[in-house]
Design an enzyme around this catalytic site. Structure first.
Site, short mmCIF file in Angstrom:
data_model
loop_
_atom_site.label_atom_id
_atom_site.label_comp_id
_atom_site.label_asym_id
_atom_site.label_seq_id
_atom_site.Cartn_x
_atom_site.Cartn_y
_atom_site.Cartn_z
N LYS A 173 0.88 -1.17 0.00
CA LYS A 173 0.00 0.00 0.00
C LYS A 173 0.92 1.22 0.00
O LYS A 173 1.40 1.65 1.04
CB LYS A 173 -0.88 -0.03 1.24
CG LYS A 173 -2.12 0.85 1.20
CD LYS A 173 -1.91 2.27 0.79
CE LYS A 173 -1.89 3.31 1.85
NZ LYS A 173 -1.70 4.67 1.25
N SER A 227 4.67 8.53 9.48
CA SER A 227 4.71 9.45 10.62
C SER A 227 4.49 8.72 11.94
O SER A 227 3.92 7.63 11.99
CB SER A 227 3.64 10.53 10.44
OG SER A 227 2.38 9.92 10.43
N GLY A 231 1.96 5.65 12.72
CA GLY A 231 2.66 4.43 13.11
C GLY A 231 2.23 3.92 14.48
O GLY A 231 1.99 2.72 14.66
N GLU A 248 8.82 2.20 11.23
CA GLU A 248 9.91 3.18 11.16
C GLU A 248 9.26 4.54 10.98
O GLU A 248 8.52 4.74 10.02
CB GLU A 248 10.86 2.87 10.01
CG GLU A 248 11.82 1.74 10.29
CD GLU A 248 12.70 1.97 11.51
OE1 GLU A 248 12.90 3.12 11.91
OE2 GLU A 248 13.15 0.96 12.09
N CYS A 282 13.52 11.26 6.68
CA CYS A 282 13.33 11.01 8.11
C CYS A 282 14.65 11.18 8.85
O CYS A 282 14.66 11.45 10.04
CB CYS A 282 12.80 9.60 8.30
SG CYS A 282 13.79 8.36 7.46
N GLU A 380 8.77 17.26 14.45
CA GLU A 380 9.30 17.01 13.10
C GLU A 380 8.64 17.96 12.11
O GLU A 380 7.41 18.07 12.09
CB GLU A 380 9.03 15.57 12.68
CG GLU A 380 9.71 15.23 11.37
CD GLU A 380 9.44 13.79 10.91
OE1 GLU A 380 8.26 13.39 10.93
OE2 GLU A 380 10.40 13.11 10.53
P1 NAP Z 1 2.05 9.11 6.90
O1 NAP Z 1 1.08 10.20 6.68
O2 NAP Z 1 2.12 8.50 8.24
O3 NAP Z 1 1.69 7.99 5.82
C1 NAP Z 1 2.45 6.81 5.66
C2 NAP Z 1 1.60 5.74 5.03
O4 NAP Z 1 0.58 5.35 5.96
C3 NAP Z 1 0.87 6.20 3.77
O5 NAP Z 1 0.84 5.15 2.85
C4 NAP Z 1 -0.51 6.52 4.32
O6 NAP Z 1 -1.51 6.52 3.33
C5 NAP Z 1 -0.68 5.40 5.31
N1 NAP Z 1 -1.76 5.62 6.28
C6 NAP Z 1 -2.31 6.79 6.67
N2 NAP Z 1 -3.31 6.56 7.55
C7 NAP Z 1 -3.41 5.23 7.72
C8 NAP Z 1 -4.25 4.38 8.49
N3 NAP Z 1 -5.21 4.87 9.28
N4 NAP Z 1 -4.06 3.06 8.42
C9 NAP Z 1 -3.09 2.53 7.65
N5 NAP Z 1 -2.28 3.28 6.86
C10 NAP Z 1 -2.41 4.61 6.91
O7 NAP Z 1 3.53 9.56 6.50
P2 NAP Z 1 3.99 10.35 5.18
O8 NAP Z 1 3.53 11.76 5.29
O9 NAP Z 1 3.64 9.56 3.96
O10 NAP Z 1 5.58 10.28 5.31
C11 NAP Z 1 6.32 11.19 6.05
C12 NAP Z 1 6.70 10.60 7.40
O11 NAP Z 1 7.37 9.38 7.19
C13 NAP Z 1 7.66 11.45 8.20
O12 NAP Z 1 7.25 11.47 9.54
C14 NAP Z 1 8.99 10.73 8.06
O13 NAP Z 1 9.89 10.95 9.12
C15 NAP Z 1 8.54 9.32 8.00
N6 NAP Z 1 9.55 8.45 7.39
C16 NAP Z 1 10.25 7.60 8.20
C17 NAP Z 1 11.24 6.79 7.66
C18 NAP Z 1 12.00 5.86 8.53
O14 NAP Z 1 12.52 4.88 8.01
N7 NAP Z 1 12.10 6.09 9.83
C19 NAP Z 1 11.51 6.85 6.29
C20 NAP Z 1 10.79 7.73 5.50
C21 NAP Z 1 9.80 8.52 6.06
P3 NAP Z 1 -1.93 7.92 2.59
O15 NAP Z 1 -0.86 8.21 1.65
O16 NAP Z 1 -3.21 7.65 1.96
O17 NAP Z 1 -2.03 8.96 3.68
#
Ligand code: NAP
Length: 477
Positions: A173, A227, A231, A248, A282, A380
């Site tokens: 996904k 995020s 997570g 992560e 990240c 963040e």
């Molecule tokens: P996000 O908003 O948390 O979304 C991540 C994924 O989760 C997307 O595919 C999102 O779908 C999905 N999602 C959202 N709500 C959900 C739910 N209720 N149930 C299941 N899945 C759901 O994060 P983002 O804005 O895409 O990415 C930025 C964040 O990722 C930052 O905080 C960054 O630090 C973190 N990140 C961490 C790492 C690491 O390895 N530590 C690496 C890269 C990024 P949608 O797209 O439809 O919202």
């Protein structure tokens, strides 16, 4: 890329129930393509397809798995130019960085092609006479992979490749903002010969499709990157539904610059770590903690070099910093710059920029004279924004570096081996960089964080086995 791109379930593209355009953040007039958005019913079809494929794939030979992953790695590498352009168009990374990410995805597949041929396992005598003990690794089952937009091909690669290498079937996904690379990657896996149902793709909303994966009793494990907020909610629900989970999440990564640092190195490490990839990593250095003796010289050099960075269209070869990914993230960045200003920081840069094409361009920003307790130093931001915190000495710098809820990556610039050893030991982070940017990692070693940044075992390299396989202890009398 034109026309509608469909989801892949059970080895076939399935009809779209909804479709969304994928818009280029460098040029809002450029539609990268139309992509299907699955509903919960289609997510359940994908789960059923993966379940049906699992008995066969989990018993496939190491050679079959190795061949599939190796072929996929070869195809990705052969198509790096085309895929790099797709990535640059849909996510906004400058073309050279985008192509680098595609090459990384190919390398990840090549690495994991070797893993089925390096099976772990131990045979040892029991403490009881006449009994042998065997420790083996088995596939986990059906794994839901939920990924963010900021590394739209590398992160799906570093989840799909180990999932398949260790005999699991999966459903990807991807982030709703960047379905293009995920679609291309799954199409390559089909072309490389993945048996039907081994890899499925459900593009769509997290709240719909992601939620269906997390809730389903037929999914055995979830690997999530994104995020902290999402997570943690996913991890809690996985606990309730008895799933293995790996998350992560975010960071607030410190880069400590000590009095004895080489200034050229420190400035180049800060520039790269804080602003490249538009700060949308990240592992980006968002807090620059600088000791008294070097503070003013460092800030002066960094300010000058930051203001020369060329922000522009991701496909322009002169561009060093691409656009912010979308309007919402851009607004978040501008809001945090305003918050930093209201909290008393001196703001350098940080203006929204015009360009020949309409896009989400933001000049990198340095927030000088900040205190550790300010919101810009605790939350963040995820944009090309770094704050500078002055520290009296090494002890204070270390204490400030560790005083956040996150612990993903941390760096130190110093020319002293003793100081490097101390910071390497005492920085509370999953990854520590000495005289290197906090962002930028290898693919054959573990990746992940501590504290609020991560839940569960590490990703990547040989350590991926810990999440993607289950240990069995057998006693033979
Ligand atoms: P996000 O908003 O948390 O979304 C991540 C994924 O989760 C997307 O595919 C999102 O779908 C999905 N999602 C959202 N709500 C959900 C739910 N209720 N149930 C299941 N899945 C759901 O994060 P983002 O804005 O895409 O990415 C930025 C964040 O990722 C930052 O905080 C960054 O630090 C973190 N990140 C961490 C790492 C690491 O390895 N530590 C690496 C890269 C990024 P949608 O797209 O439809 O919202």
């Amino acid at each position: 890329m034109t026309g509608i791109h469909f989801n892949w379930v059970g080895g076939c593209e399935i009809p779209a129930v909804d479709v969304a355009p994928n818009i280029n953040p460098s040029d809002l007039a450029d539609c990268v393509g139309e992509f299907a958005r699955a509903d919960a019913g289609q997510a359940h079809e994908a789960i059923a397809a993966a379940r049906a494929a699992f008995p066969g794939w989990s018993r496939s030979t190491p050679q079959q798995r190795a061949d599939l992953l190796d072929r996929a790695g070869t195809l990705i590498h052969e198509r790096r130019a085309q895929l790099g352009e797709l990535l640059a168009r849909e996510e906004g990374k400058p073309l050279n960085e985008a192509t680098g990410e595609v090459i990384r995805a190919a390398q990840i597949f090549k690495f994991f092609a070797g893993e089925p041929l390096r099976p772990g396992g131990e045979l040892m005598p029991s403490v009881r006479p006449g009994v042998d003990v065997e420790i083996s690794h088995e596939p986990v089952g059906v794994i839901g992979l939920i990924t963010p937009w900021n590394f739209p091909i590398a992160i799906p690669a570093w989840k799909i490749a180990p999932a398949l290498a260790f005999g699991n079937c999966c459903i990807l996904k991807p982030a709703d903002l960047t379905p293009g690379c995920a679609h291309a990657l799954v199409a390559i896996l089909q072309e490389a010969g993945a048996p039907a149902g081994v890899v499925n793709l459900v593009m769509g909303r997290g709240s719909v499709v992601g939620d269906a994966l997390v809730e389903s009793p037929d999914v055995d494990a979830i690997s999530f990157t994104g995020s902290v907020q999402t997570g943690r909610a996913i991890a809690a629900r996985c606990m309730q539904t008895g799933k293995r989970v790996q998350c992560e999440m975010g960071g607030k990564n410190p880069l400590v610059v000590l009095d004895d640092a080489d200034l050229d190195t420190a400035v180049s490490v800060a520039l790269n770590g804080a602003f490249f990839s538009t700060g949308q990593r990240c592992t980006a250095s968002s807090r620059l903690i600088v000791t008294e003796g070097v503070h003013d010289a460092f800030v002066d050099r960094l300010r000058r070099e930051m203001l020369t960075l060329r922000v522009g269209h991701a496909l322009d070869p002169d561009t060093q910093i691409g656009p912010v990914v979308d309007e919402r993230q851009l607004q978040q960045d501008l809001d945090y710059i305003a918050i930093g200003h209201a909290e008393g920081a001196e703001v350098i840069g940080g203006s929204r920029l015009d360009a020949p094409t309409a896009g989400f361009f933001l000049q990198p920003a340095l927030l000088v004279g900040t205190a550790p307790g300010m919101r810009v130093n605790r939350e963040e931001i995820f944009g090309p924004i770094a704050s500078v915190i002055r520290a009296a000495d090494d002890d204070e710098a270390l204490a400030i570096a560790n005083d956040v809820e996150f612990g993903l990556s941390a760096g130190v610039c110093t020319t002293s081996l003793a100081r490097a050893r101390r910071f390497k030991r005492d920085l509370e982070a999953g990854m520590v960089m000495v005289n290197l940017p906090t962002a930028g990692v290898d693919y054959h070693v573990p990746f992940g964080g501590r504290k609020g940044s991560s839940i569960g075992p590490r990703e990547q390299g040989g350590y991926a086995r810990q999440f993607y396989s289950i240990v069995k202890t057998s006693y033979v009398g």
